[in-house]
Enzyme design. Structure first.
Site, PDB file in Angstrom:
ATOM      1  N   PHE A  65      78.419 -12.081   2.249  1.00 27.58           N
ATOM      2  CA  PHE A  65      77.102 -12.732   2.341  1.00 27.58           C
ATOM      3  C   PHE A  65      76.610 -12.999   0.923  1.00 27.58           C
ATOM      4  CE2 PHE A  65      72.560 -13.132   2.316  1.00 27.58           C
ATOM      5  CZ  PHE A  65      72.332 -14.006   3.367  1.00 27.58           C
ATOM      6  N   ASP A 101      78.612 -10.101  -7.143  1.00 26.75           N
ATOM      7  CA  ASP A 101      77.296 -10.387  -6.577  1.00 26.75           C
ATOM      8  C   ASP A 101      76.602  -9.050  -6.338  1.00 26.75           C
ATOM      9  OD1 ASP A 101      75.046 -10.938  -5.123  1.00 26.75           O
ATOM     10  OD2 ASP A 101      75.997 -12.377  -3.769  1.00 26.75           O
ATOM     11  N   LYS A 135      66.768  -9.960  -5.784  1.00 22.71           N
ATOM     12  CA  LYS A 135      66.022  -8.966  -5.016  1.00 22.71           C
ATOM     13  C   LYS A 135      65.201  -8.013  -5.907  1.00 22.71           C
ATOM     14  CE  LYS A 135      68.371  -9.585  -0.695  1.00 22.71           C
ATOM     15  NZ  LYS A 135      69.755  -9.847  -0.366  1.00 22.71           N
TER      16      LYS A 135
HETATM   17  C1  LIG Z   1      70.221 -11.332  -0.198  1.00 16.71           C
HETATM   18  C2  LIG Z   1      71.484 -11.665  -0.871  1.00 16.71           C
HETATM   19  C3  LIG Z   1      71.681 -12.918  -1.486  1.00 16.71           C
HETATM   20  C4  LIG Z   1      70.691 -14.052  -1.372  1.00 16.71           C
HETATM   21  O1  LIG Z   1      69.443 -13.771  -1.914  1.00 16.71           O
HETATM   22  P1  LIG Z   1      68.179 -14.662  -1.476  1.00 16.71           P
HETATM   23  O2  LIG Z   1      67.096 -14.216  -2.414  1.00 16.71           O
HETATM   24  O3  LIG Z   1      67.887 -14.332  -0.049  1.00 16.71           O
HETATM   25  O4  LIG Z   1      68.563 -16.078  -1.668  1.00 16.71           O
HETATM   26  C5  LIG Z   1      72.857 -13.122  -2.186  1.00 16.71           C
HETATM   27  N1  LIG Z   1      73.798 -12.166  -2.259  1.00 16.71           N
HETATM   28  C6  LIG Z   1      73.658 -10.963  -1.675  1.00 16.71           C
HETATM   29  C7  LIG Z   1      74.728  -9.934  -1.828  1.00 16.71           C
HETATM   30  C8  LIG Z   1      72.503 -10.672  -0.947  1.00 16.71           C
HETATM   31  O5  LIG Z   1      72.379  -9.482  -0.339  1.00 16.71           O
END
Ligand SMILES: *Cc1c(COP(=O)(O)O)cnc(C)c1O
Length: 408
Positions: A145, A230, A259
């Site tokens: 994700f 990520d 985040k």
């Molecule tokens: C939440 C998340 C994203 C996307 O972040 P948004 O601020 O919702 O666009 C990307 N990568 C990971 C691993 C995430 O958990």
């Protein structure tokens, strides 16, 4: 509908009536938050075990972060990157120093920072590695994700995330998560990068075998492929290290943050990388109107400082271990597995008894908020300021919930 009628509807009903149906919230309307607690419109208090998918790692309305935001609001908020600012430089310096990276691009949401990483590694492939035009490949993992843009859902393997949104950009390859040999086999001379989550969050809190990331780093280095982590969800202390890749002693070529870097107050994100990688950019190649604005930079810098000065990272390590130990002693037939690292914990529910959503609704009625991920997993990821007593409180509630569900 006339405006007077609309105003008679409750805010919850208004949200149901006017919001596109792309979310299915638990039936609770929150009106206030402080630390690890949130309150609903009836004054009922809940322990927040969700932390807005780890965006609220510092707790709700952390006083130092609110103060930093308020201070900055008395000066200036947004001028764009057309001019220098007195807050962006210090923010980027702190972020680069802490993560061991050289250069950074500030963005707003996680998805934008992921897109920034994708653009960077492609440009690096053409300008530095020498891949022929439009041939660059990026390897991603099954079950990943990385956000919700067209390119990003195009590299998702989750049918629902993709359904109805094609056509998608080309140039992505897939390997099973946790399988370093599969990565090695997938690499070609056109491979620009391997993009990976150190722990798959939305995929169901999936922890790869120990040493996986270190092995991937070795393979990438051998083949001149960039390793991009990520860390939008796993980063900034959540797993008990500043970056989750540190558990494997890995220093990636690029890191994506989001985040929690907004301190639970603002959307702030960033892509950081080595000089040789980020050096591919020239003025005008990429940008964002709000990226790195004064408020984001002031709050982001303070969020990083609080993380270190209040030892939120150490707390996540110690309390996460404690939390998982307590959960493993519940011995309920409902619980198939407890997994995670630090305060990123997933409890796998046996679907024979009920769904993870059912468990979350029952927890909610008993004053603990969370959300299911992937149907069968209950996410437990409180703010990192949580105390041992509050974890005990949550475990007691979870005990009562799983007991009541397994009786049926
Ligand atoms: C939440 C998340 C994203 C996307 O972040 P948004 O601020 O919702 O666009 C990307 N990568 C990971 C691993 C995430 O958990």
């Amino acid at each position: 509908m006339n405006p007077k009628m609309a105003s008679k509807m409750s805010p919850m009903d208004l949200e149901r009536r006017y919001s596109a149906h792309n979310y299915e919230p638990l039936p609770v309307m929150l009106v206030r938050g402080e630390g690890v607690y949130v309150w609903d419109d009836k004054g009922k208090r809940y322990l927040d075990m969700m932390s807005a998918y780890s965006a609220v790692s510092h707790g709700h309305l952390h006083p130092r972060l609110v103060a930093a935001l308020t201070r900055q609001l008395g000066r200036v908020a947004v001028t764009s990157r057309a001019f220098y600012s007195d807050t962006l430089g210090p923010f980027l310096e702190r972020a680069c120093t802490l993560t061991g990276q050289d250069l950074a691009i500030p963005m707003n949401t996680g998805a934008e920072a992921v897109e920034t990483a994708l653009k960077t590694v492609r440009k690096w492939a053409y300008k530095v590695k020498g891949v022929a035009a439009d041939q660059a490949e990026i390897i991603v993992c099954n079950g990943n994700f990385h956000g919700r843009t067209i390119a990003i859902v195009g590299m998702s393997t989750e049918p629902q995330y993709r359904d109805g949104f094609g056509p998608f950009p080309a140039g992505f390859k897939y390997v099973p998560y946790g399988d370093a040999a599969a990565l090695r086999a997938a690499i070609t001379p056109n491979t620009a990068a391997f993009l990976v989550e150190p722990i798959q969050g939305e995929g169901g809190i999936v922890v790869p075998p120990p040493g996986y990331l270190a092995e991937c780093a070795r393979i990438c280095r051998e083949h001149n492929v960039l390793l991009i982590c990520d860390e939008v969800q796993t980063g900034l202390g959540r797993t008990g290290r500043l970056l989750a890749c540190e558990h494997d002693g890995v220093k990636p070529d690029g890191v994506i943050l989001g985040k929690a870097i907004g301190g639970g107050l603002l959307p702030v994100s960033m892509f950081l990388a080595r000089k040789e990688v980020m050096g591919v950019f020239n003025p005008g190649d990429h940008g964002s109107t709000f990226g790195g604005n004064f408020l984001a930079a002031a709050v982001g810098l303070e969020a990083l400082n609080v993380l270190v000065e209040e030892d939120l990272i150490g707390r996540a390590a110690t309390l996460g271990e404690y939390f998982m130990e307590r959960l493993r002693t519940l011995h309920s037939p409902l619980i198939k597995a407890v997994r995670g690292k630090g305060l990123l914990i997933g409890v796998e529910i046996d679907p024979v008894y009920c769904t993870a959503r059912d468990v979350c609704e029952e927890m909610m009625s008993r004053g603990v908020l969370s959300k299911d991920t992937h149907g069968t997993v209950v996410r437990l990821a409180p703010p990192l300021v949580v105390t041992k007593e509050q974890i005990d409180e949550a475990v007691a509630v979870i005990q009562r919930v799983v007991d009541s569900k397994s009786l049926r």
